[in-house]
Design a protein around this motif. Structure first.
Motif, PDB file in Angstrom:
ATOM      1  N   SER A   1      -2.942   7.997   4.207  1.00 29.29           N
ATOM      2  CA  SER A   1      -4.385   7.809   3.993  1.00 29.29           C
ATOM      3  C   SER A   1      -4.586   6.777   2.876  1.00 29.29           C
ATOM      4  N   PHE A   2      -5.745   6.174   2.878  1.00 22.93           N
ATOM      5  CA  PHE A   2      -6.043   5.174   1.847  1.00 22.93           C
ATOM      6  C   PHE A   2      -5.900   5.783   0.448  1.00 22.93           C
TER       7      PHE A   2
ATOM      8  N   LYS B   1      -8.180   2.187  11.478  1.00 24.16           N
ATOM      9  CA  LYS B   1      -9.180   2.778  10.572  1.00 24.16           C
ATOM     10  C   LYS B   1     -10.066   3.765  11.316  1.00 24.16           C
TER      11      LYS B   1
ATOM     12  N   CYS C   1      -3.303  -7.883   6.747  1.00 26.14           N
ATOM     13  CA  CYS C   1      -3.839  -7.296   7.977  1.00 26.14           C
ATOM     14  C   CYS C   1      -3.413  -5.841   8.171  1.00 26.14           C
TER      15      CYS C   1
ATOM     16  N   PHE D   1      -3.617  -3.896  -5.147  1.00 25.93           N
ATOM     17  CA  PHE D   1      -3.108  -4.378  -3.851  1.00 25.93           C
ATOM     18  C   PHE D   1      -3.754  -3.591  -2.710  1.00 25.93           C
TER      19      PHE D   1
END
Ligand code: A3P
Length: 272
Positions: free
Chosen positions: A207-208, A171, A31, A229
């Motif tokens: 950041s992603f 997000k 999550c 992951f």
């Protein structure tokens, strides 16, 4: 518990005496735990990223995996990861608890990829999404039933020492989430984050894209042919996996398990 976790870690993790300066990152798996751990760590280090030799799991370990001793060896404030339900999480009235919730639809998809990729912990490399969905909806996955974790934490969301966040809100507006977290962590962190340079660095390193690169150092155990992951980081990926029947069943379970709460409002916009 995941098969690879030593039971002693779980048992002695439960006995950990929470300290006033502790910061718990509490979640159901998949999550946004790692993301939030890193945001907290970055805020506490004025936006300076981990060194190449450091892993997020070392500076912010998983309580019920490593047990209390390793946690007690951390410098304070300790940033502690847990997937424990509310009633089992070590409590101190001054400790801080950041709970991150994610809609169960994207959660189960992420959990499916997680499970098939950790060959060492699970015998599920060939498992299908349909197989995993059945386990998830019965609550027969690591850390048990999604709703049994979510609902009690949600019921404590207005406690002074609890900050309840959603993956989706993070997000949609990362800077807002970072500022909210910094404010919750206390006046020093809040003051730091007012500095645009620090805010920029926290955003950049959490950041992603940046975390996707860092994870190659953090979780080396995943085979190359499995999704990483830090995999996709999107809202709504579930629509690529769910059948109409599965969608209905999880909607029904959601309605039954969250009856009497206003949790159905939380993901109103994402579950259509
Ligand atoms: P997906 O599998 O949907 O991509 P956890 O840390 O609780 O196990 O959560 C993992 C999920 O959080 C994964 O979701 C992962 O990609 C996502 N995630 C990790 N870091 C992220 C980031 N910086 N931004 C957005 N999502 C992130």
């Amino acid at each position: 518990m995941p098969l690879g976790f030593p039971p002693e870690g779980f048992i002695c993790g439960l006995n950990y005496q929470a300290q006033p300066s502790d910061i718990f990152i509490a979640t159901y798996p998949k999550c946004g735990t790692t993301w939030t751990q890193y945001i907290v760590w970055l805020i506490h280090h004025q936006g300076e990223p981990l060194l190449d030799s450091q892993k997020i799991g070392d500076v912010s370990p998983h309580l019920e995996e490593v047990g209390q001793e390793m946690i007690m060896n951390l410098p304070q404030p300790r940033i502690i990861k847990t997937h424990l339900p509310y009633h089992l999480t070590p409590y101190h009235p001054q400790a801080k608890y950041i709970y991150v919730a994610r809609n169960p639809f994207d959660c189960v998809v992420s959990f499916y990829h997680h499970t098939r990729g950790f060959i060492k912990h699970y015998d599920f490399a060939e498992g299908t999404f349909d197989d995993f969905f059945e386990c998830f909806i019965r609550g027969e996955v690591d850390f048990g039933d999604y709703f049994e974790n979510l609902v009690p934490w949600y019921q404590h969301k207005d406690n002074d020492n609890v900050l309840f966040l959603t993956y989706e809100a993070m997000k949609e507006n990362l800077d807002k989430a970072i500022i909210k977290i910094a404010k919750f962590l206390g006046s020093d962190c809040y003051k730091d984050i007012q500095n645009p340079e620090i805010l920029h660095k926290v955003m950049k390193y959490s950041s992603f894209e940046s975390m996707s690169q860092a994870q190659q150092r953090w979780s080396s155990q995943r085979p190359k042919n499995m999704p990483p992951f830090i995999r996709h980081g999107k809202i709504g990926d579930w629509k690529n996996y769910f059948s109409t029947e599965q969608t209905q069943r999880l909607r029904d379970k959601f309605r039954i398990c969250t009856a009497g709460t206003d949790l159905n409002q939380l993901w109103r916009d994402f579950l259509v």
